[in-house]
Scaffold this active site. Structure first.
Site, mmCIF file in Angstrom:
data_model
loop_
_atom_site.group_PDB
_atom_site.id
_atom_site.type_symbol
_atom_site.label_atom_id
_atom_site.label_comp_id
_atom_site.label_asym_id
_atom_site.label_seq_id
_atom_site.Cartn_x
_atom_site.Cartn_y
_atom_site.Cartn_z
ATOM 1 N NE ARG A 1 79.016 45.775 70.122
ATOM 2 C CZ ARG A 1 79.674 46.715 69.792
ATOM 3 N NH1 ARG A 1 80.189 46.817 68.759
ATOM 4 N NH2 ARG A 1 79.975 47.962 70.548
ATOM 5 C CB SER B 1 78.237 42.795 62.631
ATOM 6 O OG SER B 1 78.170 44.307 62.078
ATOM 7 C CD GLU C 1 76.869 42.078 67.114
ATOM 8 O OE1 GLU C 1 78.030 42.583 66.552
ATOM 9 O OE2 GLU C 1 75.980 42.748 66.991
HETATM 10 C C1 LIG Z 1 70.319 46.193 59.998
HETATM 11 C C2 LIG Z 1 71.028 46.028 61.586
HETATM 12 C C3 LIG Z 1 71.986 46.785 61.983
HETATM 13 C C4 LIG Z 1 72.445 46.600 63.280
HETATM 14 N N1 LIG Z 1 73.534 47.552 63.727
HETATM 15 C C5 LIG Z 1 74.198 47.198 65.000
HETATM 16 C C6 LIG Z 1 75.432 48.230 65.246
HETATM 17 O O1 LIG Z 1 75.581 48.958 64.660
HETATM 18 N N2 LIG Z 1 75.743 48.155 66.773
HETATM 19 C C7 LIG Z 1 75.217 47.083 67.438
HETATM 20 O O2 LIG Z 1 75.716 46.982 68.528
HETATM 21 N N3 LIG Z 1 74.320 46.354 67.082
HETATM 22 C C8 LIG Z 1 73.705 46.476 65.934
HETATM 23 N N4 LIG Z 1 72.714 45.438 65.672
HETATM 24 C C9 LIG Z 1 72.241 44.344 66.501
HETATM 25 C C10 LIG Z 1 70.969 44.941 67.189
HETATM 26 O O3 LIG Z 1 70.265 45.905 66.502
HETATM 27 C C11 LIG Z 1 71.399 45.304 68.716
HETATM 28 O O4 LIG Z 1 71.794 44.301 69.184
HETATM 29 C C12 LIG Z 1 69.926 45.598 69.523
HETATM 30 O O5 LIG Z 1 70.361 46.202 70.726
HETATM 31 C C13 LIG Z 1 69.241 44.677 69.721
HETATM 32 O O6 LIG Z 1 67.726 44.975 70.320
HETATM 33 P P1 LIG Z 1 66.503 44.181 70.140
HETATM 34 O O7 LIG Z 1 65.493 45.138 70.912
HETATM 35 O O8 LIG Z 1 66.268 44.100 68.827
HETATM 36 O O9 LIG Z 1 66.945 43.094 70.736
HETATM 37 P P2 LIG Z 1 66.386 41.675 70.570
HETATM 38 O O10 LIG Z 1 66.778 41.130 69.302
HETATM 39 O O11 LIG Z 1 64.840 41.534 70.598
HETATM 40 O O12 LIG Z 1 66.789 40.757 71.814
HETATM 41 C C14 LIG Z 1 68.380 40.440 71.694
HETATM 42 C C15 LIG Z 1 68.866 39.871 73.013
HETATM 43 O O13 LIG Z 1 68.677 40.859 74.061
HETATM 44 C C16 LIG Z 1 67.610 40.308 74.941
HETATM 45 N N5 LIG Z 1 66.841 41.500 75.680
HETATM 46 C C17 LIG Z 1 65.894 42.152 74.667
HETATM 47 N N6 LIG Z 1 65.470 43.162 75.447
HETATM 48 C C18 LIG Z 1 65.710 42.912 76.794
HETATM 49 C C19 LIG Z 1 65.564 43.640 77.910
HETATM 50 N N7 LIG Z 1 64.413 44.543 78.142
HETATM 51 N N8 LIG Z 1 66.019 43.026 79.255
HETATM 52 C C20 LIG Z 1 66.941 42.097 79.015
HETATM 53 N N9 LIG Z 1 67.041 41.341 77.811
HETATM 54 C C21 LIG Z 1 66.601 41.871 76.709
HETATM 55 C C22 LIG Z 1 66.687 39.348 74.480
HETATM 56 O O14 LIG Z 1 66.245 38.129 75.224
HETATM 57 C C23 LIG Z 1 67.850 38.662 73.531
HETATM 58 O O15 LIG Z 1 68.834 37.887 74.399
HETATM 59 C C24 LIG Z 1 72.069 45.601 64.254
HETATM 60 C C25 LIG Z 1 70.957 44.919 63.780
HETATM 61 C C26 LIG Z 1 70.530 45.098 62.380
HETATM 62 C C27 LIG Z 1 69.373 44.141 62.308
#
Ligand SMILES: Cc1cc2nc3c(=O)[nH]c(=O)nc-3n(C[C@H](O)[C@H](O)[C@H](O)COP(=O)(O)OP(=O)(O)OC[C@H]3O[C@@H](n4cnc5c(N)ncnc54)[C@H](O)[C@@H]3O)c2cc1C
Length: 342
Positions: free
Chosen positions: A169, A237, A334
């Site tokens: 992570r 998580s 996380e």
């Molecule tokens: C219901 C649920 C289930 C989940 N299950 C999992 C799981 O099984 N495994 C897991 O690993 N995670 C899980 N997550 C966490 C999350 O989905 C992941 O971390 C996902 O990759 C975040 O993507 P996002 O586009 O929503 O990022 P955001 O929430 O929009 O951003 C998260 C971070 O990444 C940065 N970021 C976003 N896009 C970029 C980019 N293009 N370049 C540089 N930085 C960027 C942002 O600035 C921020 O710091 C879960 C979340 C939820 C709500």
């Protein structure tokens, strides 16, 4: 070669609150929201805001963010560049593509390697940021290279996956904001069968069955977004599984506690087990609370509809404090915190 969703625009989106941009549905108002629908515009927008000395936050699906309430002196730059290009078994993916659409595309095209990552919310571009993983699979298993906008050197360049120091992570992009992922490339396998699936005892099954089974298992835990289900109004998580020296794991002395030995001699513990056994059951603190642990999954902090960022932070503090008091282990959150901290 196939592609979809090619556009090249920058849109100024009417400013609204982070509550409408994040899956926890909390957070105040950015100064401005800019949605970029091409990789070049995403890089150019971040370059311009940095040059003007303006604070910014790159946002994908908002599923790993805890953002403070109130008026925030930052611009939300939404990575909205969507597209999937297939060349043999290699996928090139625009950062703004919905990650689960990429998994569905791969499964439909008989390409294996990411089926266990079905249902993870958010954008493809964020997957390397915390090296997303589930059921024993991680994006680092298939990621070959990433197109980055490097905010320090002002270079737009493809870099190898190894340079991101992807770990559990984590990566050198997480919490640093040092670069923006514009596109990524993953190498899959032409196959009918899934990778061995941990939740099926290591069994390999047809790709579509693997995806269906992962989605079903995740839904039962509230880990697939569903607007109607408050158990999914979360950031997934909330705490990572702590990796501690073996002596600390031994000192806890609870026989039923799961222990996962690491190659370096340390031991990974289950954050969910620690939370539950420290006195925080699913649904804690109970009906009527604005922020509660999910009723389906101890590790998810959820918004029951009216929670603020402060309610989420307060619940996180009490869970973390309780685990530390009972077991002497400090849980690490996380998600990425913006404008507030634990
Ligand atoms: C219901 C649920 C289930 C989940 N299950 C999992 C799981 O099984 N495994 C897991 O690993 N995670 C899980 N997550 C966490 C999350 O989905 C992941 O971390 C996902 O990759 C975040 O993507 P996002 O586009 O929503 O990022 P955001 O929430 O929009 O951003 C998260 C971070 O990444 C940065 N970021 C976003 N896009 C970029 C980019 N293009 N370049 C540089 N930085 C960027 C942002 O600035 C921020 O710091 C879960 C979340 C939820 C709500």
């Amino acid at each position: 070669m196939c592609s979809h969703g090619l556009q090249t625009t920058v849109e100024r989106v009417p400013t609204s609150r982070f509550a409408s941009l994040t899956t926890l549905r909390v957070g105040g108002s950015p100064r401005e929201i800019i949605r970029c629908t091409s990789a070049d515009e995403l890089a150019a927008t971040v370059e311009r805001l940095d040059r003007e000395g303006r604070e910014l936050l790159v946002v994908g699906g908002g599923s790993n963010l805890v953002v403070a309430e109130g008026d925030l002196d930052l611009t939300a730059v939404i990575a909205g560049n969507e597209g999937v290009w297939l060349n043999d078994a290699t996928l090139r993916i625009g950062a703004g593509t919905v990650w689960d659409d990429v998994v569905a595309f791969a499964v439909d095209h008989g390409l294996g390697g990411i089926e266990a990552l079905s249902g993870i919310p958010g954008s493809a571009g964020a997957t390397p940021v915390q090296n997303v993983g589930a059921y024993g699979s991680e994006i680092s298993d298939v990621l070959t290279r990433v197109r980055l906008w490097n905010r320090q050197t002002l270079a737009d360049e493809w870099v190898p996956a190894e340079s991101l120091e992807l770990g559990y992570r984590s990566s050198n992009l997480k919490f640093t904001g040092r670069a923006v992922v514009l596109e990524l490339e993953i190498e899959l396998e032409k196959t009918d069968l899934s990778i061995p699936l941990r939740h099926l005892g290591g069994e390999r099954v047809p790709l579509a069955d693997a995806r269906a089974s992962v989605l079903e298992t995740r839904r039962a835990k509230g880990m697939v977004l569903d607007e109607a289900d408050h158990d999914t109004w979360s950031a997934g998580s909330f705490f990572t599984n702590p990796i501690v020296p073996a002596e600390i794991a031994d000192a806890i002395g609870e026989k039923s506690m799961p222990r996962f030995p690491q190659p370096d001699g340390r031991v990974k513990l289950s954050a969910a087990w620690l939370i539950e056994h420290a006195g925080f059951p699913r649904g804690y603190p109970g009906e009527g609370a604005a922020a509660r642990l999910s009723t389906k999954h101890t590790l998810a902090l959820t918004n029951r509809g009216s929670a603020t960022a402060d309610d989420i932070a307060e619940l996180a503090r009490s869970v973390r404090g309780g685990v530390e008091k009972r077991y002497g282990v400090a849980l690490e959150p996380e998600p990425v915190w913006v404008g507030l901290s634990l």
